[in-house]
Enzyme design. Structure first.
Site, mmCIF file in Angstrom:
data_model
loop_
_atom_site.group_PDB
_atom_site.id
_atom_site.type_symbol
_atom_site.label_atom_id
_atom_site.label_comp_id
_atom_site.label_asym_id
_atom_site.label_seq_id
_atom_site.Cartn_x
_atom_site.Cartn_y
_atom_site.Cartn_z
ATOM 1 N N GLU A 37 1.006 -0.587 -5.119
ATOM 2 C CA GLU A 37 0.025 0.477 -5.360
ATOM 3 C C GLU A 37 0.834 1.768 -5.459
ATOM 4 O OE1 GLU A 37 -3.474 3.191 -3.502
ATOM 5 O OE2 GLU A 37 -1.806 2.435 -2.331
ATOM 6 N N ASP B 104 0.816 -1.203 0.000
ATOM 7 C CA ASP B 104 0.000 0.000 0.000
ATOM 8 C C ASP B 104 0.856 1.261 0.000
ATOM 9 O OD1 ASP B 104 -2.731 1.217 0.433
ATOM 10 O OD2 ASP B 104 -1.727 1.973 2.226
#
Length: 783
Positions: free
Chosen positions: A505, A452
């Site tokens: 990401e 993330d």
């Protein structure tokens, strides 16, 4: 000073009751003293409760005594336990609340002299240290216990060396609470990294959250503190009481805890796994084919809300069946590591090594992963090494000074989320995170990590104003420490865990996110080493296009074709994730213009376009059946939309049936995945048909086998729509049509084979004339 948790008040921030002056319940005894002859030098005349024959030793120095009682001594083992003296053995014990302490061994029973403040000591005329116990008399109970301070360190020099170098790839085996047998005795070893602490003590329900009698020792310059507590097993609650450099105290959860209490309680739990895996077949074939050349269709799940209230084991009875029925190859769990606030969806982690206790134990979570593997479904999970929350019982200023975070407060503060960033330049912190990535893959058989917020790690000026950040040594904005960390993490995971994929990401144009770490790019950096990257550009551009009324789409045609300009610059995943269906962004079907039929038709056409586009697919739960409301973690997907008693149930079931058919056709068609990272696997038929709102292209398998995908984003039927196609395929057949009535469509289709004609079109010498249904995608294969 941070309030200590207590068994009656374990919740975060809630003051604990003061520990009792002495235990009010018996501690389970370890068993009777060992039988056999008395050790050499033992004097049976010393066996009396009054302590006759036990000489009073010289008292501790005021400094040692004060530091020991204050929890600020670096080596309590040098003061406590049994130590040879010129004229015998010195025994000293620290047992707060005890009326007396007696040393017992075969042929020996010697009561120590009280020294005040819970200290007891005596010199016995012995030449060798016997296998002794301590009989601790609290008045209403008198347990016989082993002395923790008779044991050598239970952590080896190799572990400390590897940790100091940042190369301990199985750090969870060295730090934290580990149930083990040490020097022939079962117990639990506690270790914690706290280099700035004056002292550290273990507190828990086993000592009524009073750590006075359980100080830990410092293991040299490593910054690691250690204590082996005999006869203590799994299931015990614990924390570390740390004396800061200024003398104040803080009580912290274990950063390496492998199990935690269920939030809002915050204690760590001693854990030993007993799970027996049954996924050998899956693990054996997992790395047989690289994900880049394999089907990869992902169903993203927020576990606590997929079916609210279900445990890991209950989810294992439902989730694999559901995902397998829909044909997804993988599930992706939003972060499952322990986190205090459910509304963070797991993205503000306090227990990096512990699956959240909200749904069960770590072994229960293994059961769920195992069930998915046995159903043939891979398991990805979101991993969050970009930041951590400021809770005063967790990582923030862990030992009284910045430790896991940079020392500069401006550098440490994450500007977007009110959290703290990790200090990627610190060896031990980098080791903590790299080992954590390995931990999930090795201990829980996780098949992939979606990392993330990578962009926030890579740039020193991320979300910071001018003057609010300091350039790197080259004057640039790149966080060189974060780059090195990500490269090391990826290289380590790929080396240790064959078949695992890492996914970034990353929302910027950073060069080489999925390039090998040893291949240096034009910017001077080696690749970051990820296997895949979320294509955030495709997501934003394509959603921006389909949100517009069809009459306006021709002016935004390039937003749908632009992705092919950079489609092969990285290895991409096409994500329609949770982030796109919350916070006012609306659910996918609700983004679409028009009436309810047109919204669903747009939704279906978009999914058909997405599944045919180069890249892997990811769809968030609820979007597979066109849920109209935004997702909320409080209640999860609107499953009632699929209840047969609901009059519009067929509308939602039709979309779900389409997703099932998309995945089935996708898995059976190598042209859609075999050359996802090869430019030769794609060719536009017509990428410029903006006036028609039509996108048509070819996909090719490794053997050259083609698929035609055509999407009509207009609400009109286009009969006899000519498409240039390869001349070596004489006949094409329609294999998928999102306008099929069984999916909720109008039924416009190409039921008969489409013959290739010698009519030049779209730059090709041959073509076909097809019917394009309204707001629909069709796929054609050679007949």
């Amino acid at each position: 000073m941070t309030a200590r948790p207590s068994p009656a008040a374990p919740q975060s921030g809630e003051p604990a009751a003061a520990p009792p002056s002495r235990p009010t319940a018996p501690v389970p005894p370890p068993g009777p003293p060992p039988a056999g002859p008395p050790p050499a030098g033992a004097r049976t005349g010393a066996q009396n409760a009054a302590g006759r024959g036990v000489r009073r030793p010289a008292p501790l120095s005021d400094e040692d005594r004060g530091r020991l009682l204050a929890g600020a001594h670096h080596d309590p083992h040098a003061l406590l336990g049994a130590h040879p003296m010129p004229d015998g053995l010195l025994f000293r014990a620290l047992r707060p609340g005890a009326g007396s302490v007696t040393v017992v061994a075969p042929g020996l029973r010697a009561t120590l002299h009280a020294e005040g403040d819970g200290l007891f000591a005596g010199v016995l005329p012995l030449r060798e240290i016997p296998d002794y116990r301590l009989l601790v008399d609290y008045g209403d109970t008198a347990p016989t216990v082993r002395d923790p301070y008779r044991f050598l360190p239970a952590l080896g020099e190799l572990d400390l060396h590897l940790f100091a170098e940042g190369r301990h790839e199985q750090l969870w085996r060295a730090l934290g609470a580990r149930v083990m047998t040490h020097q022939g005795v079962a117990g639990t070893r506690f270790t914690v990294w706290a280099p700035n602490a004056q002292g550290v003590r273990v507190v828990g329900n086993f000592n009524y959250w009073d750590g006075t009698g359980t100080p830990m020792r410092s293991l040299g310059s490593s910054g690691v503190w250690e204590l082996f507590l005999p006869d203590l097993g799994e299931g015990e609650l614990y924390k570390f009481e740390i004396t800061r450099p200024d003398g104040s105290k803080t009580v912290r959860a274990d950063p390496m805890a492998r199990r935690t209490e269920c939030p809002p309680a915050t204690a760590s739990v001693v854990h030993a796994s007993h799970y027996q895996w049954r996924d050998a077949s899956w693990m054996g074939r997992r790395g047989a084919r690289p994900v880049h050349t394999a089907p990869f269709s992902v169903y993203e799940v927020h576990l606590p809300s997929w079916r609210p209230g279900l445990t890991y084991r209950q989810l294992a009875a439902q989730l694999p069946t559901y995902v397998k029925d829909l044909g997804f190859t993988h599930v992706e769990f939003m972060p499952v590591a322990e986190h205090p606030f459910g509304g963070s969806w797991g993205y503000q982690v306090t227990g990096f090594y512990a699956p959240t206790a909200r749904m069960g134990t770590p072994d229960d979570f293994k059961f769920l992963v195992d069930a998915l593997h046995r159903a043939g479904i891979g398991v990805l999970m979101d991993w969050v090494p970009a930041h951590f929350p400021r809770d005063d019982w967790a990582l923030a200023e862990f030992d009284g000074r910045p430790l896991y975070e940079p020392g500069d407060p401006a550098r440490a503060a994450h500007p977007d989320w009110g959290t703290l960033e990790f200090d990627y330049g610190r060896t031990e912190v980098r080791n903590f995170l790299v080992a954590n990535a390995v931990y999930w893959c090795e201990e829980f058989h996780i098949d992939g990590l979606r990392v993330d917020a990578v962009a926030s790690m890579l740039y020193l000026d991320y979300s910071r104003e001018d003057g609010g950040w300091t350039p790197n040594v080259h004057g640039g904005r790149e966080n060189l420490d974060a780059v090195a960390f990500l490269q090391e993490m990826n290289a380590t995971v790929y080396r240790r865990c064959p078949g695992v994929v890492t996914i970034a990401e990353e929302s910027t144009a950073w060069d080489g996110v999925t390039r090998a770490t040893h291949h240096v790019g034009p910017g001077g950096f080696g690749g970051l080493g990820f296997g895949l990257k979320w294509n955030m550009g495709w997501m934003h551009d394509s959603l921006g296009y389909v949100e517009k009324e069809p009459v306006h789409r021709k002016y935004h045609h390039g937003e749908m074709t632009f992705s092919m300009i950079y489609a092969y610059s990285e290895n991409y995943v096409l994500p329609i994730s949770h982030d796109e269906v919350v916070h006012g962004k609306r659910a996918l079907v609700s983004k679409m213009p028009g009436d309810w039929w047109q919204q669903r038709a747009n939704h279906r056409a978009y999914l058909g376009f997405m599944w045919a586009h180069p890249g892997k697919q990811l769809l968030f739960m609820g979007q597979e059946f066109a849920q109209g409301a935004e997702w909320a973690e409080s209640h999860g997907p609107d499953w009632w939309l699929l209840d047969p008693s609901y009059e519009a149930e067929a509308d939602h079931r039709g979309v779900r049936d389409l997703v099932r058919e998309l995945n089935r056709r996708y898995a059976a068609t190598p042209a859609l995945w075999e050359r996802d990272t090869d430019p030769g696997g794609f060719s536009w038929i017509d990428g410029d048909a903006s006036e028609d709102n039509v996108f048509s292209f070819l996909r090719f398998a490794a053997d050259g086998g083609p698929l035609v995908s055509v999407t009509n984003f207009s609400p009109v039927v286009r009969p006899d729509y000519r498409l240039g196609v390869p001349g070596d395929v004489p006949v094409w057949r329609e294999v998928l049509n999102t306008d099929d009535p069984r999916f909720g469509g109008s039924g416009v289709a190409n039921p008969d084979p489409l013959k290739t004609e010698p009519v030049p079109w779209n730059g090709r010498r041959t073509s076909i004339a097809a019917v394009l249904p309204p707001l629909a995608t069709i796929w054609l294969l050679p007949a």
